[in-house]
Motif scaffolding. Structure first.
Motif, PDB file in Angstrom:
ATOM      1  N   ARG A  58      81.399  23.780  34.468  1.00 19.56           N
ATOM      2  CA  ARG A  58      80.715  24.536  35.541  1.00 19.56           C
ATOM      3  C   ARG A  58      81.670  24.835  36.691  1.00 19.56           C
ATOM      4  NH1 ARG A  58      76.150  20.982  34.125  1.00 19.56           N
ATOM      5  NH2 ARG A  58      74.547  22.305  33.200  1.00 19.56           N
ATOM      6  N   LEU A  59      82.484  23.857  37.050  1.00 14.63           N
ATOM      7  CA  LEU A  59      83.448  24.042  38.140  1.00 14.63           C
ATOM      8  C   LEU A  59      84.485  25.106  37.774  1.00 14.63           C
ATOM      9  CD1 LEU A  59      84.413  23.036  40.929  1.00 14.63           C
ATOM     10  CD2 LEU A  59      85.840  21.371  39.699  1.00 14.63           C
ATOM     11  N   ALA A 113      84.087  27.514  35.643  1.00 15.24           N
ATOM     12  CA  ALA A 113      83.389  28.809  35.643  1.00 15.24           C
ATOM     13  C   ALA A 113      83.231  29.350  37.059  1.00 15.24           C
ATOM     14  CB  ALA A 113      82.027  28.669  34.969  1.00 15.24           C
ATOM     15  N   GLU A 114      82.884  28.479  37.984  1.00  9.44           N
ATOM     16  CA  GLU A 114      82.658  28.901  39.373  1.00  9.44           C
ATOM     17  C   GLU A 114      83.950  29.314  40.071  1.00  9.44           C
ATOM     18  OE1 GLU A 114      81.655  26.704  43.579  1.00  9.44           O
ATOM     19  OE2 GLU A 114      80.689  25.905  41.781  1.00  9.44           O
ATOM     20  N   LYS A 115      85.017  28.558  39.857  1.00 10.87           N
ATOM     21  CA  LYS A 115      86.262  28.788  40.606  1.00 10.87           C
ATOM     22  C   LYS A 115      87.227  29.755  39.923  1.00 10.87           C
ATOM     23  CE  LYS A 115      85.254  25.705  43.756  1.00 10.87           C
ATOM     24  NZ  LYS A 115      84.877  26.085  45.098  1.00 10.87           N
ATOM     25  N   HIS A 162      86.461  31.661  36.707  1.00  9.60           N
ATOM     26  CA  HIS A 162      85.761  32.748  36.002  1.00  9.60           C
ATOM     27  C   HIS A 162      86.444  33.174  34.692  1.00  9.60           C
ATOM     28  CE1 HIS A 162      83.706  33.068  39.836  1.00  9.60           C
ATOM     29  NE2 HIS A 162      84.852  33.326  40.424  1.00  9.60           N
ATOM     30  N   CYS A 178      77.225  29.653  31.519  1.00 11.04           N
ATOM     31  CA  CYS A 178      78.215  30.131  32.477  1.00 11.04           C
ATOM     32  C   CYS A 178      78.819  31.473  32.054  1.00 11.04           C
ATOM     33  CB  CYS A 178      79.314  29.083  32.660  1.00 11.04           C
ATOM     34  SG  CYS A 178      78.759  27.569  33.465  1.00 11.04           S
TER      35      CYS A 178
END
Length: 176
Positions: A10-11, A13-15, A17, A58
């Motif tokens: 998740r991290l 994916a968030e930071k 991409h 994600c």
């Protein structure tokens, strides 16, 4: 451990991409799975499904590296959401896996690396193995021929593999 991996995915994916997660986890050896399929299904599969779900939630593709025997669990791999199996070794019956998975599992590999990444092998023997993988596995589609672990360790051998993939692979695609 699965909770950590899901949080990390998740991290990322968030930071960052990324479009794809290249997930490494060998589930066997060159001869067999590490665990009997029923044990793998009880212990690994449910948690791996959760990890796969996070990857897809994600918006990423799930590429699973396992340069080992996975044939007994390929239907499970499709079921949990593996999009691409990278590292498929020729010791698996790849044609049968393609039949069983009905195009739902893209694969990368098929070139028998240990067979050609040796001293005292001829250029023609290396090229013949690359052509064998292309001719045998590519007609079914969703197959990218490669050395399962990525490269030959001997530079000369690797340069021939790459050259033959480029030349013969292009010929194959143009014929298709």
């Amino acid at each position: 451990m699965a909770e950590y991996k899901k949080a990390y995915i998740r991290l990322v994916a968030e930071k960052i991409h990324p479009d794809i997660i290249f997930y490494h986890d060998d589930w066997g050896s060159k001869q067999n799975l590490f665990l009997p399929p029923r044990i793998w299904r009880a212990l690994i599969k449910p948690l791996q499904k959760e990890i796969s779900d996070v990857i897809h939630e994600c918006g990423m593709i799930y590429m699973h590296h396992a340069d080992c025997i996975c044939q007994p669990i390929v239907e499970d791999m499709v079921e949990i959401g593996v999009d691409i199996w990278q590292g498929v070794i020729a010791q698996n019956d790849i044609v049968e896996i393609q039949r069983i998975t009905k195009g739902k599992l893209a694969m990368c590999g098929g070139i028998d690396g240990p067979k050609i990444d040796i001293e005292n092998i001829t250029e023609e023997e290396i090229r013949r193995e690359v052509r064998r993988a292309i001719d045998t596995y590519c007609p079914a589609g969703r197959f990218y021929p490669s050395i399962p672990n990525g490269v030959c360790f001997r530079q000369w051998n690797d340069s021939i593999v790459k050259d033959e993939l480029k030349k013969y692979g292009r010929e194959f695609v143009e014929k298709m």
